[in-house]
Design a protein around this motif. Structure first.
Motif: not given
Length: 124
Positions: A21-33, A93-108
């Motif tokens: 599980s990855c719990a996100a805080s401090g931002f709206t996940l809707d707009y993030y990959a 295992y790491y969870c990561a995010t970026r502020p690009s809603a449509d992004y899903y490329d998995c290059s670290p």
């Protein structure tokens, strides 16, 4: 402050399952990959599975058919269901995010915000 916290790692026998599980805080996940990555000792960090906000997904060949990424934007949670685990899945295992809603490329290299990681060990 954007923060990601992983949980759910542990020791499991080959063929077993875990759900990270990855719990996100401090931002709206809707707009993030969201992405899951792993790093084994002595190896480079690699992408495992990534998801756009709309649900487009990407999987590493080594985990296709065994791992499933999911997300609940309303709960600010992301998950990685891992089935039929193998010793070679052992890694942090790491969870990561970026502020690009449509992004899903998995290059670290293209992911800017990371959690602290959770250890997964697959061993008999």
């Amino acid at each position: 402050q954007l923060q990601l916290v992983e949980s759910g790692g542990g020791l499991v026998q080959p063929g077993g399952s875990l759900r990270l599980s990855c719990a996100a805080s401090g931002f709206t996940l809707d707009y993030y990959a969201i992405g899951w990555f792993r790093q084994a000792p002595g190896k480079e960090r690699e992408g495992v599975s990534c998801s756009s906000s709309g649900g487009n997904t990407n999987y590493a060949d080594s985990v296709k058919g065994r791992f499933t990424i999911s997300r609940d934007n309303a709960k600010r949670m992301a998950y990685l269901q891992m089935n039929n685990l193998k010793p070679e899945d052992t890694a942090t295992y790491y969870c990561a995010t970026r502020p690009s809603a449509d992004y899903y490329d998995c290059s670290p290299v293209h992911w800017g915000y990371w959690g602290q990681g959770t250890q997964v060990t697959v061993s008999s």
